[in-house]
Design an enzyme around this catalytic site. Sequence first.
Site, short mmCIF file in Angstrom:
data_model
loop_
_atom_site.label_atom_id
_atom_site.label_comp_id
_atom_site.label_asym_id
_atom_site.label_seq_id
_atom_site.Cartn_x
_atom_site.Cartn_y
_atom_site.Cartn_z
N ASP A 1 0.82 -1.22 0.00
CA ASP A 1 0.00 0.00 0.00
C ASP A 1 0.85 1.27 0.00
OD1 ASP A 1 -2.11 -1.84 0.36
OD2 ASP A 1 -2.03 -1.63 2.53
N GLU B 1 -11.45 0.07 -3.62
CA GLU B 1 -10.61 0.56 -2.53
C GLU B 1 -9.42 1.32 -3.12
OE1 GLU B 1 -9.21 -2.86 -0.37
OE2 GLU B 1 -8.01 -3.61 -2.04
#
Length: 320
Positions: free
Chosen positions: A15, A222
């Site tokens: 991420d 997301e």
Amino acid sequence: MMTTKYLFPEDYMADPSANVFNGKLYIYPSHDRESGIPENDNGDHFCMADYHVLSFDDLENGTAHDSGAVLKVEDIPWAGRQLWDNDVVEKNGKYYMVFCVKDKTDTFHLGIAIADNPNGPFIPQPDPIRGSYSIDPCAFKDDDGEIYVYFGGIWGGQLQRYRDNKSLESACLAKEGENPIPSRVVKMTDDMLQFAEEPRPVIILDENGEVIKEGDKRRFFEASWMHKYNGKYYFSYSTGDSHLMCYAVGDNPYGPFTYRGTLLEPVIGWTTHGSIAEYKGKWYLFHHDSAPSGGRTWLRSVKVKEISYDEDGNIIVAKD
């Protein structure tokens, strides 16, 4: 163009939120560790107990400097477990980390931690941001100094538990052909500690100006990210179960955003999550995959690709 490469093979991080502060590149990743829990849709198999900062003086030829842990779950008074994605933004000489973590009831909220420099350590506020929920914050600073946070993730990210910023009695997923559950965007207060307004939906349109529907492989899931290029706002995101990273372009930070294309096809491992930043006159796409761990989705590694733009502002991703 630079070929794709892993940025920190010594450890599993994912991420990646990339930012440039004072001419230096900083990446704020989550930190993957073995949990010993079988993989499930709630994400219980992700054991992310702290954040590190990776910094670079020379992205293409140098190696990463690892700051060590700059924020731990046990440092956060209200936290229970799982520090998922985060991002950092500078304002008035301070560095504000917007992070997400489950509270002691296993509910995700966003929090703020503050540092005097980009490497931390980051000191958390005693409580989460009021009215915050879900995961994957991106902190975007516009040219006028206003800061917006984009956030949200479905399934394990719990976004399906909310509607109009209110908690639902039971989760509600969109059905095929309906408007999908959107990402959120919200302006922050001047002190960067709270939302300055109610979060708004981020609407993604197709080439005909229609909302991209649930069941379309291009719909939001997301990993919201925002960057600006030639006065346009580029919203990039993951589609989740279709395993794409896509982007859409708008005229202001609230959107709507019109779909432009796919940045990444499915990577090795379930999740597709990335950020885009300019560094030393070049543009880069930072992301992750699970190839070094043999495809284990909870043990991911940070990568980078070079990108460019054509005369119409479309993003071109370098071929390996």
